[in-house]
Design a protein around this motif. Structure first.
Motif, PDB file in Angstrom:
ATOM      1  N   GLN A 298      -4.187   2.530  -6.661  1.00  0.00           N
ATOM      2  CA  GLN A 298      -5.636   2.548  -6.406  1.00  0.00           C
ATOM      3  C   GLN A 298      -6.215   3.936  -6.168  1.00  0.00           C
ATOM      4  O   GLN A 298      -7.392   4.074  -5.946  1.00  0.00           O
ATOM      5  N   LYS A 299      -5.387   4.962  -6.205  1.00  0.00           N
ATOM      6  CA  LYS A 299      -5.930   6.311  -5.964  1.00  0.00           C
ATOM      7  C   LYS A 299      -6.168   7.026  -7.299  1.00  0.00           C
ATOM      8  O   LYS A 299      -7.110   6.700  -7.998  1.00  0.00           O
TER       9      LYS A 299
ATOM     10  N   HIS B 262      -0.999  16.743  -0.633  1.00  0.00           N
ATOM     11  CA  HIS B 262      -2.395  16.900  -0.244  1.00  0.00           C
ATOM     12  C   HIS B 262      -2.627  16.054   0.990  1.00  0.00           C
ATOM     13  O   HIS B 262      -2.569  14.824   0.913  1.00  0.00           O
TER      14      HIS B 262
ATOM     15  N   ARG C 118       3.101  10.676   9.388  1.00  0.00           N
ATOM     16  CA  ARG C 118       3.508   9.283   9.236  1.00  0.00           C
ATOM     17  C   ARG C 118       4.994   9.177   8.872  1.00  0.00           C
ATOM     18  O   ARG C 118       5.691   8.252   9.309  1.00  0.00           O
TER      19      ARG C 118
ATOM     20  N   ASP D  45       5.057  13.445  -0.723  1.00  0.00           N
ATOM     21  CA  ASP D  45       4.031  12.400  -0.790  1.00  0.00           C
ATOM     22  C   ASP D  45       2.887  12.935  -1.656  1.00  0.00           C
ATOM     23  O   ASP D  45       2.119  13.796  -1.230  1.00  0.00           O
TER      24      ASP D  45
ATOM     25  N   THR E  40      -4.640  14.155   2.953  1.00  0.00           N
ATOM     26  CA  THR E  40      -5.924  13.527   2.645  1.00  0.00           C
ATOM     27  C   THR E  40      -6.877  13.519   3.848  1.00  0.00           C
ATOM     28  O   THR E  40      -8.081  13.397   3.679  1.00  0.00           O
TER      29      THR E  40
ATOM     30  N   CYS F 279       3.854  16.562   2.480  1.00  0.00           N
ATOM     31  CA  CYS F 279       2.772  15.876   1.785  1.00  0.00           C
ATOM     32  C   CYS F 279       2.085  16.905   0.880  1.00  0.00           C
ATOM     33  O   CYS F 279       1.839  18.033   1.310  1.00  0.00           O
TER      34      CYS F 279
ATOM     35  N   SER G  57       0.862  -1.189   0.000  1.00  0.00           N
ATOM     36  CA  SER G  57       0.000   0.000   0.000  1.00  0.00           C
ATOM     37  C   SER G  57       0.892   1.230   0.000  1.00  0.00           C
ATOM     38  O   SER G  57       2.118   1.133   0.110  1.00  0.00           O
ATOM     39  N   GLY G  58       0.294   2.408  -0.107  1.00  0.00           N
ATOM     40  CA  GLY G  58       1.059   3.641  -0.276  1.00  0.00           C
ATOM     41  C   GLY G  58       2.086   3.917   0.807  1.00  0.00           C
ATOM     42  O   GLY G  58       3.114   4.548   0.545  1.00  0.00           O
ATOM     43  N   THR G  59       1.858   3.429   1.985  1.00  0.00           N
ATOM     44  CA  THR G  59       2.780   3.703   3.082  1.00  0.00           C
ATOM     45  C   THR G  59       4.160   3.097   2.830  1.00  0.00           C
ATOM     46  O   THR G  59       5.166   3.581   3.352  1.00  0.00           O
TER      47      THR G  59
ATOM     48  N   TYR H 212      -0.650  12.380   7.319  1.00  0.00           N
ATOM     49  CA  TYR H 212       0.223  11.680   6.362  1.00  0.00           C
ATOM     50  C   TYR H 212       1.662  12.144   6.435  1.00  0.00           C
ATOM     51  O   TYR H 212       2.578  11.320   6.392  1.00  0.00           O
TER      52      TYR H 212
ATOM     53  N   THR I  27       0.586  10.891  -2.995  1.00  0.00           N
ATOM     54  CA  THR I  27      -0.297   9.729  -3.149  1.00  0.00           C
ATOM     55  C   THR I  27      -1.727  10.132  -3.522  1.00  0.00           C
ATOM     56  O   THR I  27      -2.369   9.464  -4.325  1.00  0.00           O
ATOM     57  N   SER I  28      -2.199  11.225  -2.927  1.00  0.00           N
ATOM     58  CA  SER I  28      -3.603  11.578  -3.182  1.00  0.00           C
ATOM     59  C   SER I  28      -3.756  12.750  -4.152  1.00  0.00           C
ATOM     60  O   SER I  28      -4.782  13.420  -4.166  1.00  0.00           O
TER      61      SER I  28
ATOM     62  N   ILE J 201       6.424   5.794   1.641  1.00  0.00           N
ATOM     63  CA  ILE J 201       6.877   6.711   2.693  1.00  0.00           C
ATOM     64  C   ILE J 201       8.041   6.045   3.418  1.00  0.00           C
ATOM     65  O   ILE J 201       9.103   6.638   3.626  1.00  0.00           O
TER      66      ILE J 201
END
Ligand SMILES: *Cc1c(COP(=O)(O)O)cnc(C)c1O
Length: 375
Positions: A197-198, A145, A99, A172, A147, A143, A69-71, A96, A174-175, A74
């Motif tokens: 998946q985003k 955005h 994180r 980041d 999220t 980051c 997954s996206g993490t 995020y 991701t979103s 990171i």
């Protein structure tokens, strides 16, 4: 080949997002060993497309793919890009970016966790002060955005400051990737990351870091803090062997190949315009029903809206969620400190008509449950 239509759910959560049936069915392929050249060729082309989506020069940038997954991105960026004796500065204005600071803590890395207000974008002057204050900082991280809140950060300006002081800029995305247009050079970025998946509207299990190839090569000599998520090791394996070091998410790769095809068909501008039209439709519906939101509109990504719970004893998020869920709409809990909020997001292959249908359903539900939207 014709396949039956799959029941369509409108996901208003912040990813995974609603996908097309063509992407879903792209996973149905003859069994293949991912060590075959045929599969390696798909991965190679995919890596190039992932770089091109952010206008990256293939001579300068590389996509490094991971199963996870996206993490995982990171984790990989934080643990792999900090030289011996140096630090990463995390511009922390939400869950995020927070994180990344947690990852640094888990690897016992020396780092600066600059905590900033979570309900506004990062103040570029504060970022510059922090960079100037500590000469050991080698990497600046933020980051794009957040999220959790829907805040969009000024990455181009932060990147310019990071580069002014010779720092590596890691963001980041991701979103935002494949939703809000990003340009590696113009936006002053060295490393970005995302998950299939985003924004790409594919399946879960494939994540990737897009980074400056020279900087990845330089990181070969940095301390190794992880085995599974070392960026250079993964890069080197893909480069030399043409495959991922460990088992790739085979079906997700096929889905993502189709999703990228559909991305080019819709186009960067068209896709971003569609997401914004969904955001506008969300606001129109919220305003009409009298809902209040938390973050000023000018601070927002236009992809996530944090909505305040109405002040009515009959309001029950779970009940409202379940009512909507049974009817094909998914809403999501909020993440703005301890404020009682829920989120509505504009990711996925959805259009304003879906949002109109959603609000019709929500209005009926609120009436049935005798909930008044009041504050
Ligand atoms: C979704 C997301 C991630 C990754 O979260 P996972 O749960 O690991 O997929 C990372 N950063 C941002 C900004 C995100 O929106």
């Amino acid at each position: 080949m014709e396949y039956p239509k799959v029941k369509r759910n409108v996901l208003l959560n912040p990813g995974p997002a609603t996908t097309t049936d063509t992407v879903k069915y792209a996973q149905v392929v003859p069994d293949i060993c991912p060590r075959e050249k045929e599969f390696g060729d798909i991965m190679k082309k995919m890596g190039e497309d992932l770089v091109k989506i952010v206008h990256g020069d293939l001579n300068k940038y590389t996509a490094v793919l991971f199963t996870g997954s996206g993490t995982i991105n990171i984790d990989a960026c934080v643990n792999s890009l900090v030289p011996e004796g140096k630090k990463i500065l995390v511009l922390n204005n939400g869950a995020y970016s927070g994180r990344a600071a947690e990852v640094a803590e888990y690897y016992h890395m020396d780092h600066v966790n600059l905590k900033l207000p979570i309900t506004e974008p990062i103040d570029v002057d504060k970022a510059e002060e922090a960079i100037k204050a500590d000469p050991d900082i080698a990497v600046v991280y933020c980051c794009h955005h957040e999220t959790g809140t829907g805040i969009l950060n000024p990455i181009r300006e932060i990147g310019a400051v990071a580069h002014k002081y010779g720092k590596v800029m890691v963001v980041d995305t991701t979103s935002t990737y494949a939703m809000i247009p990003i340009d590696m050079d113009k936006d002053n970025l060295d490393f970005i990351m995302a998950s299939a998946q985003k924004g790409l509207m594919s399946m879960t299990g494939l994540s990737y870091v897009i980074g400056n190839t020279e900087m990845i090569e330089a990181s070969k000599d940095y301390p190794t803090r992880s085995y599974y998520t070392n960026l250079f090791m993964q890069y080197d394996f893909i480069k030399n062997k043409g495959e991922m070091h460990f088992t790739p998410p085979v079906q997700t790769i096929y889905a993502t190949r189709q999703a990228i095809k559909e991305y080019w068909e819709e186009g960067e501008e068209g896709k971003w315009a569609r997401h914004q039209s969904v955001w506008e439709a969300l606001y129109k519906g919220l305003d009409k029903l009298g809902f209040k939101t938390i973050i000023p509109r000018e601070f927002q990504s236009k992809l996530v809206i944090s909505v305040l719970y109405p002040n009515d004893p009959n309001w029950d998020f779970t009940r409202v969620h379940d009512y909507l869920y049974e009817r094909g709409f998914t809403i999501y809990p909020g993440k703005v400190s301890d404020l009682p909020t829920f989120r509505l997001c504009a990711l996925g292959i959805i259009v304003p008509k879906d949002i109109e249908d959603f609000f019709e359903c929500l209005e009926t539900g609120l009436n049935e449950m005798n909930i008044k939207v009041q504050y």
